[in-house]
Design a protein around this motif. Structure first.
Motif, PDB file in Angstrom:
ATOM      1  N   CYS A 289       0.968  -1.327   0.109  1.00  0.00           N
ATOM      2  CA  CYS A 289      -0.104   0.152   0.285  1.00  0.00           C
ATOM      3  C   CYS A 289       1.026   1.419   0.207  1.00  0.00           C
ATOM      4  CB  CYS A 289      -1.056   0.079   1.245  1.00  0.00           C
ATOM      5  SG  CYS A 289      -2.245   1.444   1.460  1.00  0.00           S
ATOM      6  N   VAL A 290       1.818   1.253   1.151  1.00  0.00           N
ATOM      7  CA  VAL A 290       3.223   2.771   0.663  1.00  0.00           C
ATOM      8  C   VAL A 290       3.998   2.494  -0.352  1.00  0.00           C
ATOM      9  CG1 VAL A 290       5.000   3.542   1.620  1.00  0.00           C
ATOM     10  CG2 VAL A 290       3.185   2.244   3.016  1.00  0.00           C
ATOM     11  N   ARG A 291       3.890   1.208  -1.082  1.00  0.00           N
ATOM     12  CA  ARG A 291       4.319   1.159  -2.188  1.00  0.00           C
ATOM     13  C   ARG A 291       3.406   2.219  -3.656  1.00  0.00           C
ATOM     14  NH1 ARG A 291       5.544  -1.040  -7.497  1.00  0.00           N
ATOM     15  NH2 ARG A 291       4.165  -3.025  -6.947  1.00  0.00           N
ATOM     16  N   PHE A 292       2.337   1.620  -3.297  1.00  0.00           N
ATOM     17  CA  PHE A 292       1.100   2.191  -4.280  1.00  0.00           C
ATOM     18  C   PHE A 292       0.728   3.959  -4.008  1.00  0.00           C
ATOM     19  CE2 PHE A 292      -3.262   3.923  -4.779  1.00  0.00           C
ATOM     20  CZ  PHE A 292      -3.891   3.624  -6.313  1.00  0.00           C
ATOM     21  N   GLU A 293       1.251   4.664  -2.654  1.00  0.00           N
ATOM     22  CA  GLU A 293       0.936   5.498  -2.459  1.00  0.00           C
ATOM     23  C   GLU A 293       1.966   6.484  -2.708  1.00  0.00           C
ATOM     24  OE1 GLU A 293      -0.149   6.087   1.240  1.00  0.00           O
ATOM     25  OE2 GLU A 293      -2.405   5.045   1.065  1.00  0.00           O
ATOM     26  N   ARG A 294       3.121   5.809  -2.664  1.00  0.00           N
ATOM     27  CA  ARG A 294       4.122   6.910  -2.521  1.00  0.00           C
ATOM     28  C   ARG A 294       4.911   6.839  -4.460  1.00  0.00           C
ATOM     29  NH1 ARG A 294      10.192   5.154   0.774  1.00  0.00           N
ATOM     30  NH2 ARG A 294      10.815   7.386  -0.083  1.00  0.00           N
ATOM     31  N   GLU A 295       4.258   5.809  -4.698  1.00  0.00           N
ATOM     32  CA  GLU A 295       4.723   6.135  -6.522  1.00  0.00           C
ATOM     33  C   GLU A 295       3.282   7.201  -7.248  1.00  0.00           C
ATOM     34  OE1 GLU A 295       4.970   2.021  -7.729  1.00  0.00           O
ATOM     35  OE2 GLU A 295       6.965   1.715  -7.848  1.00  0.00           O
ATOM     36  N   SER A 296       2.836   7.073  -6.336  1.00  0.00           N
ATOM     37  CA  SER A 296       1.374   7.316  -7.130  1.00  0.00           C
ATOM     38  C   SER A 296       0.456   8.555  -6.587  1.00  0.00           C
ATOM     39  CB  SER A 296       0.025   5.961  -7.543  1.00  0.00           C
ATOM     40  OG  SER A 296       0.464   4.879  -7.693  1.00  0.00           O
ATOM     41  N   PHE A 297       0.503   8.898  -5.674  1.00  0.00           N
ATOM     42  CA  PHE A 297       0.113  10.015  -4.744  1.00  0.00           C
ATOM     43  C   PHE A 297       0.123  11.517  -4.974  1.00  0.00           C
ATOM     44  CE2 PHE A 297      -3.988   8.173  -2.177  1.00  0.00           C
ATOM     45  CZ  PHE A 297      -4.324   6.713  -3.603  1.00  0.00           C
ATOM     46  N   GLY A 298       0.216  11.772  -5.811  1.00  0.00           N
ATOM     47  CA  GLY A 298       1.101  12.834  -6.135  1.00  0.00           C
ATOM     48  C   GLY A 298       0.644  14.382  -5.195  1.00  0.00           C
ATOM     49  N   ALA A 299      -0.414  14.182  -4.043  1.00  0.00           N
ATOM     50  CA  ALA A 299      -1.015  14.802  -3.227  1.00  0.00           C
ATOM     51  C   ALA A 299      -0.388  14.664  -1.530  1.00  0.00           C
ATOM     52  CB  ALA A 299      -2.644  14.354  -2.617  1.00  0.00           C
ATOM     53  N   LEU A 300       0.418  13.637  -2.011  1.00  0.00           N
ATOM     54  CA  LEU A 300       1.280  12.936  -0.676  1.00  0.00           C
ATOM     55  C   LEU A 300       2.419  13.897  -0.708  1.00  0.00           C
ATOM     56  CD1 LEU A 300       0.220   9.351   0.269  1.00  0.00           C
ATOM     57  CD2 LEU A 300      -1.016  11.912   1.252  1.00  0.00           C
ATOM     58  N   HIS A 301       3.229  13.599  -1.984  1.00  0.00           N
ATOM     59  CA  HIS A 301       4.758  14.183  -2.185  1.00  0.00           C
ATOM     60  C   HIS A 301       4.659  15.585  -2.170  1.00  0.00           C
ATOM     61  CE1 HIS A 301       6.935  10.265  -3.364  1.00  0.00           C
ATOM     62  NE2 HIS A 301       5.440  10.306  -3.966  1.00  0.00           N
ATOM     63  N   GLN A 302       3.229  16.089  -2.372  1.00  0.00           N
ATOM     64  CA  GLN A 302       3.915  18.055  -2.337  1.00  0.00           C
ATOM     65  C   GLN A 302       3.263  18.446  -1.031  1.00  0.00           C
ATOM     66  OE1 GLN A 302      -0.335  18.360  -5.124  1.00  0.00           O
ATOM     67  NE2 GLN A 302       0.666  20.407  -5.136  1.00  0.00           N
ATOM     68  N   MET A 303       3.294  17.535  -0.090  1.00  0.00           N
ATOM     69  CA  MET A 303       2.706  18.138   1.240  1.00  0.00           C
ATOM     70  C   MET A 303       3.832  17.529   1.893  1.00  0.00           C
ATOM     71  SD  MET A 303      -0.520  15.734   2.553  1.00  0.00           S
ATOM     72  CE  MET A 303      -0.764  16.633   4.192  1.00  0.00           C
TER      73      MET A 303
END
Length: 293
Positions: A231-245
């Motif tokens: 799940c972390v790999r999915f979010e880390r690779e794909s969720f731009g909103a988290l990277h923006q934060m």
């Protein structure tokens, strides 16, 4: 100590475009998983938008186009889907996906979702937006553009996350990142994953934009993955909103943050794998025909 910053819509859009350009390939590679995860949500969104054989459909914030494919298949060769997004890179994947599927009834256009009045008025039977409206700084401006693009009597269908409490697969990472980055709570009206998730907010937002016959449904959509690490790999690779934060954090701090997120999400693991809590809202409404005089 929290750092209170003034929200800048243009900076947010510029960062969003850059993040999705960067994440485009990864988001596309997760397409089969997205189809399994959000398939029922997407089909219901298409239902509420009135997408049927021969429809002309506008897909706003289309991303890599997994829902574009479903819409294009549903409308058939006599229909058409225009997929739009702020990120040209991710639109390229949407176009390729449709071509690889043998669909010739799809076109793409790079466009800010708040600038849809640049499109011809009344050109579409349906407008859809899957997990896009929540990230527009001016949601009413975006909806006004969608309404502009719809024919009188045309339908809108949107899918968004419900409350943070019902989406811990996402809200737990958001909370950890917000604490580690020293970010203040989001400002009223600031875009974000749960900006339309509170009870009644999505319906009120669509109604305020001038849509009638508004309907909102909740759909449980758990994330089924092998592990919290996946799940972390999915979010880390794909969720731009988290990277923006996390832009203010160092590389080491970001890595440590992801480790903390994985540990927190492990509570949703069992011998059968990882089941991340997720609940979506699917909303629809009609573009009322102008009164005759």
């Amino acid at each position: 100590m929290s750092t209170q910053m003034v929200f800048n819509p243009q900076t947010f859009k510029d960062t969003t475009r850059a993040q999705w350009d960067q994440a485009a390939q990864a988001w596309d590679s997760w397409g089969p998983f997205l189809g399994d995860w959000l398939g029922p949500v997407t089909e219901r969104m298409l239902d509420l938008a009135g997408v049927t054989k021969g429809s002309r459909v506008l897909d706003v914030a289309a991303g890599a186009g997994q829902q574009t494919l479903l819409a294009a298949t549903r409308v058939g060769p006599d229909g058409h889907v225009l997929a739009t997004d702020i990120s040209p890179a991710i639109l390229g994947y949407a176009q390729s996906a449709c071509q690889n599927a043998g669909l010739t009834n799809v076109s793409t256009r790079e466009i800010d979702g708040e600038m849809l009045t640049d499109l011809p008025a009344g050109d579409f039977d349906s407008v859809i937006s899957r997990v896009g409206l929540i990230y527009f700084p001016d949601q009413q401006k975006a909806l006004a553009g969608m309404k502009h693009a719809l024919k009188p009597g045309g339908r809108i269908g949107v899918a968004v996350y419900s409350s943070a409490a019902a989406n811990e697969f996402f809200s737990i990472p958001v909370g950890i990142i917000r604490r580690r980055a020293g970010l203040a709570p989001p400002l009223l009206g600031q875009p974000g994953p749960f900006s339309l998730g509170a009870d009644g907010v999505l319906a009120e937002t669509l109604t305020r934009a001038g849509f009638t016959d508004v309907r909102v449904e909740k759909i449980t959509a758990p994330l089924n993955l092998p592990s919290a690490a996946e799940c972390v790999r999915f979010e880390r690779e794909s969720f731009g909103a988290l990277h923006q934060m996390m832009t203010a954090l160092s590389v080491t701090e970001r890595n440590d943050t992801w480790l903390e997120i994985e540990k927190a999400l492990s509570q949703f693991e069992s011998r059968d794998g990882f089941v991340g809590p997720c609940e979506m809202l699917v909303g629809g409404g009609t573009n009322i025909a102008p009164a005759k005089h």
